[in-house]
Design a protein around this motif. Structure first.
Motif, PDB file in Angstrom:
ATOM      1  N   ALA A   1       4.949 -42.168  15.385  1.00  0.00           N
ATOM      2  CA  ALA A   1       5.312 -41.940  16.580  1.00  0.00           C
ATOM      3  C   ALA A   1       4.555 -42.096  17.965  1.00  0.00           C
ATOM      4  N   ARG A   2       3.175 -41.971  17.658  1.00  0.00           N
ATOM      5  CA  ARG A   2       2.251 -41.983  18.497  1.00  0.00           C
ATOM      6  C   ARG A   2       0.971 -43.206  18.560  1.00  0.00           C
ATOM      7  N   VAL A   3       0.748 -43.378  17.375  1.00  0.00           N
ATOM      8  CA  VAL A   3      -0.590 -44.405  17.284  1.00  0.00           C
ATOM      9  C   VAL A   3      -0.009 -45.786  17.151  1.00  0.00           C
ATOM     10  N   LEU A   4       0.825 -45.856  16.248  1.00  0.00           N
ATOM     11  CA  LEU A   4       1.422 -47.360  15.778  1.00  0.00           C
ATOM     12  C   LEU A   4       1.708 -48.136  17.062  1.00  0.00           C
ATOM     13  N   SER A   5       1.037 -49.353  17.019  1.00  0.00           N
ATOM     14  CA  SER A   5       1.340 -50.104  18.420  1.00  0.00           C
ATOM     15  C   SER A   5       1.628 -51.806  17.880  1.00  0.00           C
ATOM     16  N   PRO A   6       2.287 -52.265  18.769  1.00  0.00           N
ATOM     17  CA  PRO A   6       2.624 -53.945  18.582  1.00  0.00           C
ATOM     18  C   PRO A   6       1.459 -54.656  18.075  1.00  0.00           C
ATOM     19  N   GLY A   7       1.716 -55.390  16.892  1.00  0.00           N
ATOM     20  CA  GLY A   7       0.619 -56.239  16.399  1.00  0.00           C
ATOM     21  C   GLY A   7      -0.223 -55.235  15.000  1.00  0.00           C
ATOM     22  N   ASP A   8       0.113 -53.949  14.845  1.00  0.00           N
ATOM     23  CA  ASP A   8      -0.126 -53.339  13.948  1.00  0.00           C
ATOM     24  C   ASP A   8       0.667 -53.707  12.597  1.00  0.00           C
ATOM     25  N   PRO A   9      -0.190 -53.865  11.443  1.00  0.00           N
ATOM     26  CA  PRO A   9       0.534 -53.970  10.042  1.00  0.00           C
ATOM     27  C   PRO A   9       1.162 -52.699   9.626  1.00  0.00           C
ATOM     28  N   LEU A  10       2.077 -52.700   8.929  1.00  0.00           N
ATOM     29  CA  LEU A  10       2.741 -51.467   8.200  1.00  0.00           C
ATOM     30  C   LEU A  10       3.397 -51.753   6.791  1.00  0.00           C
ATOM     31  N   GLU A  11       2.882 -51.198   5.907  1.00  0.00           N
ATOM     32  CA  GLU A  11       3.550 -51.268   4.533  1.00  0.00           C
ATOM     33  C   GLU A  11       4.901 -50.590   4.522  1.00  0.00           C
ATOM     34  N   VAL A  12       5.885 -51.436   4.066  1.00  0.00           N
ATOM     35  CA  VAL A  12       7.120 -50.762   3.812  1.00  0.00           C
ATOM     36  C   VAL A  12       7.805 -51.511   2.437  1.00  0.00           C
ATOM     37  N   ARG A  13       8.843 -50.695   1.946  1.00  0.00           N
ATOM     38  CA  ARG A  13       9.470 -51.103   0.652  1.00  0.00           C
ATOM     39  C   ARG A  13      10.953 -50.704   0.919  1.00  0.00           C
ATOM     40  N   GLY A  14      11.771 -51.515   0.536  1.00  0.00           N
ATOM     41  CA  GLY A  14      13.207 -51.299   0.634  1.00  0.00           C
ATOM     42  C   GLY A  14      14.061 -52.670   0.713  1.00  0.00           C
ATOM     43  N   PRO A  15      15.192 -52.431   0.969  1.00  0.00           N
ATOM     44  CA  PRO A  15      16.005 -51.337   1.289  1.00  0.00           C
ATOM     45  C   PRO A  15      16.139 -50.469   0.231  1.00  0.00           C
ATOM     46  N   ILE A  16      16.512 -49.050   0.536  1.00  0.00           N
ATOM     47  CA  ILE A  16      16.565 -48.236  -0.699  1.00  0.00           C
ATOM     48  C   ILE A  16      17.946 -47.569  -0.460  1.00  0.00           C
ATOM     49  N   GLY A  17      18.630 -47.029  -1.583  1.00  0.00           N
ATOM     50  CA  GLY A  17      19.993 -46.326  -1.419  1.00  0.00           C
ATOM     51  C   GLY A  17      21.240 -47.249  -1.555  1.00  0.00           C
ATOM     52  N   GLY A  18      22.226 -46.568  -2.333  1.00  0.00           N
ATOM     53  CA  GLY A  18      23.634 -47.372  -2.499  1.00  0.00           C
ATOM     54  C   GLY A  18      24.523 -46.684  -2.257  1.00  0.00           C
ATOM     55  N   TRP A  19      24.186 -45.398  -2.203  1.00  0.00           N
ATOM     56  CA  TRP A  19      25.533 -44.541  -1.879  1.00  0.00           C
ATOM     57  C   TRP A  19      25.989 -44.064  -0.372  1.00  0.00           C
ATOM     58  N   PHE A  20      24.707 -43.726   0.350  1.00  0.00           N
ATOM     59  CA  PHE A  20      24.942 -43.229   1.786  1.00  0.00           C
ATOM     60  C   PHE A  20      24.983 -44.455   2.520  1.00  0.00           C
ATOM     61  N   VAL A  21      25.858 -45.425   2.424  1.00  0.00           N
ATOM     62  CA  VAL A  21      25.859 -46.532   3.218  1.00  0.00           C
ATOM     63  C   VAL A  21      27.390 -46.912   3.573  1.00  0.00           C
ATOM     64  N   TRP A  22      27.494 -47.529   4.674  1.00  0.00           N
ATOM     65  CA  TRP A  22      28.895 -47.999   5.451  1.00  0.00           C
ATOM     66  C   TRP A  22      28.957 -49.560   5.129  1.00  0.00           C
ATOM     67  N   ARG A  23      29.945 -49.895   4.523  1.00  0.00           N
ATOM     68  CA  ARG A  23      30.395 -51.506   4.532  1.00  0.00           C
ATOM     69  C   ARG A  23      31.614 -51.812   5.562  1.00  0.00           C
ATOM     70  N   PRO A  24      31.013 -52.576   6.442  1.00  0.00           N
ATOM     71  CA  PRO A  24      32.030 -53.084   7.439  1.00  0.00           C
ATOM     72  C   PRO A  24      33.564 -53.478   7.018  1.00  0.00           C
ATOM     73  N   GLU A  25      33.666 -53.834   5.868  1.00  0.00           N
ATOM     74  CA  GLU A  25      34.934 -54.185   5.410  1.00  0.00           C
ATOM     75  C   GLU A  25      35.823 -52.972   4.897  1.00  0.00           C
ATOM     76  N   THR A  26      35.212 -51.825   4.931  1.00  0.00           N
ATOM     77  CA  THR A  26      36.167 -50.394   4.426  1.00  0.00           C
ATOM     78  C   THR A  26      36.862 -50.278   5.745  1.00  0.00           C
ATOM     79  N   PRO A  27      38.433 -50.047   5.355  1.00  0.00           N
ATOM     80  CA  PRO A  27      39.056 -49.785   6.541  1.00  0.00           C
ATOM     81  C   PRO A  27      39.251 -48.294   7.060  1.00  0.00           C
ATOM     82  N   GLU A  28      38.762 -47.436   6.220  1.00  0.00           N
ATOM     83  CA  GLU A  28      39.216 -46.061   6.541  1.00  0.00           C
ATOM     84  C   GLU A  28      38.475 -45.742   7.789  1.00  0.00           C
ATOM     85  N   PRO A  29      39.107 -44.657   8.667  1.00  0.00           N
ATOM     86  CA  PRO A  29      38.389 -44.120   9.760  1.00  0.00           C
ATOM     87  C   PRO A  29      37.197 -43.414   9.294  1.00  0.00           C
ATOM     88  N   VAL A  30      36.069 -43.537   9.887  1.00  0.00           N
ATOM     89  CA  VAL A  30      34.609 -42.922   9.851  1.00  0.00           C
ATOM     90  C   VAL A  30      34.411 -41.842  10.594  1.00  0.00           C
TER      91      VAL A  30
END
Ligand SMILES: Cc1cc2nc3c(=O)[nH]c(=O)nc-3n(C[C@H](O)[C@H](O)[C@H](O)COP(=O)(O)OP(=O)(O)OC[C@H]3O[C@@H](n4cnc5c(N)ncnc54)[C@H](O)[C@@H]3O)c2cc1C
Length: 252
Positions: A90-119
């Motif tokens: 939140a303070r140091v990382l700047s444009p041009g810097d590399p960052l290692e990431v792994r993902g996407p993770i998680g299959g339960w806490f997700v919303w799919r646009p095709e689901t019709p229920e109110p949210v």
């Protein structure tokens, strides 16, 4: 076990920071270009790994704030002043810097646009991040599934994405936002600072008989209290998905 199996299939990728943007004095959005990003669903998160020159390495989880958009992934990190990882992000990382990431993770806490229920979205603090991804996915799909967000923040200055939420809730597409300020309220707010309680829930949340899909995210205590209040108000626990932003990650 399931998480270990899924993680086993994920590889670390080296992303590049393309932009940073302060959302509030204590939170920053980091835009990443992640070559080969496979896409994601709203609500999923990534693991971020930092490695020091001496080989010490540590990782944390961060929700994806953006809707799927090619190789672009946005994270919003709240600064914990005594934290190990968030001050760097939140303070140091700047444009041009590399960052290692792994993902996407998680299959339960997700919303799919095709689901019709109110949210119904219920956020505490930075718990709004994955819920914002759902709001953005809805907007980018151009659909009008009725959405309500109940957002508990310390005060207006620490509420994330306010301008965007104001815009989207004013555009007539069916997004309704209610703020619960716990420490400071704007002039003329009409209610004192207060935590989310049963009365506010009854006012701001879809009634249980609408059978909304409910997503609750924030610090562990907030999530447990809010989920308990929702169940007491008659919401079916099977329709309530929760994500806890307690301490995450580990070191190697
Ligand atoms: C699935 C998931 C998604 C997440 N998404 C986000 C996100 O989108 N944005 C974001 O800012 N954070 C998110 N977090 C929290 C994040 O993973 C880190 O825990 C957080 O950034 C603190 O890391 P740190 O290294 O700075 O602090 P640490 O060095 O790990 O901890 C410092 C101190 O803060 C306490 N602490 C750690 N995490 C938290 C927390 N979340 N709330 C309150 N106290 C804490 C610790 O107990 C310790 O006392 C998420 C967590 C999970 C599990």
């Amino acid at each position: 076990m399931a998480r270990a199996t899924v993680l086993g299939r994920l590889t670390w990728r080296v992303a590049t920071v393309t932009a940073v943007r302060d959302e509030t004095p204590g939170a920053r959005t980091i835009t990443l270009d992640v070559p080969g990003w496979p896409g994601h669903l709203a609500g999923q998160h990534v693991d971020v790994r930092l490695t020091a020159p001496d080989g010490y390495s540590t990782q944390r989880s961060y929700s994806i704030a953006s809707a799927a958009d090619g190789d672009r992934v946005e994270l919003t990190v709240e600064l914990l002043p005594d934290g190990e990882v968030s001050p760097y992000l939140a303070r140091v990382l700047s444009p041009g810097d590399p960052l290692e990431v792994r993902g996407p993770i998680g299959g339960w806490f997700v919303w799919r646009p095709e689901t019709p229920e109110p949210v119904q979205l219920v956020a505490g603090g930075s718990g709004v991040v994955p819920l914002m991804a759902m709001i953005r996915a809805r907007a980018s799909a151009g659909i009008r599934t009725p959405f309500r967000l109940l957002y508990s923040a310390r005060g207006p200055r620490s509420a994330l994405y306010r301008a965007e939420l104001d815009r989207q809730s004013a555009d007539g597409s069916g997004l309704d936002v209610t703020y619960a300020y716990t420490r400071e309220v704007p002039d003329g707010w009409g209610r004192p600072p207060a935590r989310v309680d049963a009365a506010l829930l009854a006012e701001a949340v879809w009634p249980a008989d609408r059978e909304p899909a409910v997503f609750v995210c924030g610090p562990t205590g907030f999530v447990e209290t809010a989920a308990g209040l929702l169940v007491s108000a008659g919401h079916d626990p099977r329709l309530i998905r929760t994500e806890r932003f307690g301490p995450s990650g580990g070191q190697r």
